[in-house]
Design a protein around this motif. Structure first.
Motif, short mmCIF file in Angstrom:
data_model
loop_
_atom_site.label_atom_id
_atom_site.label_comp_id
_atom_site.label_asym_id
_atom_site.label_seq_id
_atom_site.Cartn_x
_atom_site.Cartn_y
_atom_site.Cartn_z
N ASN A 4 33.62 86.23 -0.29
CA ASN A 4 32.35 86.00 0.38
C ASN A 4 31.23 86.57 -0.50
OD1 ASN A 4 30.06 86.07 2.00
ND2 ASN A 4 31.22 86.52 3.87
N PRO A 5 30.30 85.72 -0.97
CA PRO A 5 29.22 86.23 -1.83
C PRO A 5 28.38 87.32 -1.17
CG PRO A 5 28.82 83.94 -1.17
CD PRO A 5 30.21 84.27 -0.75
N LEU A 6 28.37 87.35 0.17
CA LEU A 6 27.62 88.40 0.87
C LEU A 6 28.38 89.72 0.89
CD1 LEU A 6 26.43 86.36 3.98
CD2 LEU A 6 25.08 87.00 1.97
N GLU A 161 28.61 84.85 11.36
CA GLU A 161 28.58 84.61 9.91
C GLU A 161 28.67 85.92 9.12
OE1 GLU A 161 28.05 81.38 8.27
OE2 GLU A 161 28.82 80.90 10.25
N LYS A 162 28.49 87.04 9.82
CA LYS A 162 28.47 88.33 9.12
C LYS A 162 29.83 88.58 8.45
CE LYS A 162 24.51 90.07 10.96
NZ LYS A 162 23.32 90.35 10.20
N GLY A 182 40.68 85.38 8.37
CA GLY A 182 39.24 85.25 8.13
C GLY A 182 38.50 86.52 7.76
N ALA A 183 39.23 87.63 7.60
CA ALA A 183 38.54 88.85 7.14
C ALA A 183 38.01 88.62 5.72
CB ALA A 183 39.50 90.02 7.15
N ASP A 184 36.82 89.17 5.44
CA ASP A 184 36.25 89.08 4.09
C ASP A 184 36.68 90.26 3.24
OD1 ASP A 184 34.43 86.73 4.46
OD2 ASP A 184 33.71 88.03 6.07
#
Length: 210
Positions: A4-6, A161-162, A182-184
């Motif tokens: 995730n780029p975030l 989305e966080k 789905g964990a980032d």
């Protein structure tokens, strides 16, 4: 690897001196970074401010050397003082809005999510990422409200989305499950801190996150 780029930090180490005992915790941190840890959070619940600050300064020197972010747990003033990358707070700590008001964008803010209702909170406007705590109940943290499980993690993934950081009894058996749900980012404590070879444990965990 779904980066995730975030929040491009798939392997997240939460460290304390006690969790590493009898090994030297700073040495464990360094070995973990070399092995593949992307970010470190210092969590020292029992230390007074002076002892915590001393550890934070020493760990910051190490994380700066290797170019990885350092997150401080709860102690916002210490995080700001040492110019840490971020702060992680729970429900009973200084809240994200208050941190943002005082420190602006100096600190990246992580917030522990314990109930789905928190997603409706105005605090969410000031949160950069969420600690989903715990995925599985854990002896290192007893004051939790919800045990999310993989199903709860998927539910959160569909609701926000966080970036989501999975924490709580994450080990070689459960890391991949949480990642696939789905964990980032996967946060570990004893899987690295109590390992006979923290460098190898970090490398093996990182390899699971594909």
């Amino acid at each position: 690897m779904h980066i995730n780029p975030l929040f491009p930090y798939p392997l997240y180490l939460v460290i304390s001196e006690r969790d590493c005992y009898p090994k030297n915790w700073l040495k464990v941190a360094e070995e973990a970074i070399i092995g593949g840890v992307d970010l470190i959070q210092l969590r020292e619940k029992a230390d007074d401010a002076a002892a915590f600050l001393d550890k934070a300064v020493r760990l910051k020197k190490l994380t700066d050397h290797y170019g990885i972010p350092l997150v401080i747990n709860d102690a916002v003033e210490i995080a700001a003082q040492i110019e840490a990358w971020g702060i992680h707070v729970g429900q009973n700590d200084l809240q994200p809005l208050a941190i943002r008001e005082k420190y602006g964008d100096k600190l990246t803010i992580g917030w522990s999510i314990e109930a789905v209702q928190q997603l409706e909170s105005q605090q969410m406007l000031f949160v950069d990422h969420l600690g989903v705590s715990p995925i599985f109940s854990t002896p290192t943290k007893r004051d939790t409200v919800t045990e999310w499980g993989i199903t709860g993690l998927k539910q959160l993934r569909n609701s926000t989305e966080k970036p989501l950081i999975a924490i709580g009894s994450i080990n070689f058996q459960t890391a991949q499950q949480a990642w696939n749900a789905g964990a980032d980012s996967i946060a570990v404590v004893s899987a690295i801190c109590q390992s006979a070879d923290p460098r190898q444990a970090s490398a093996q965990l990182k390899a699971l996150l594909k």
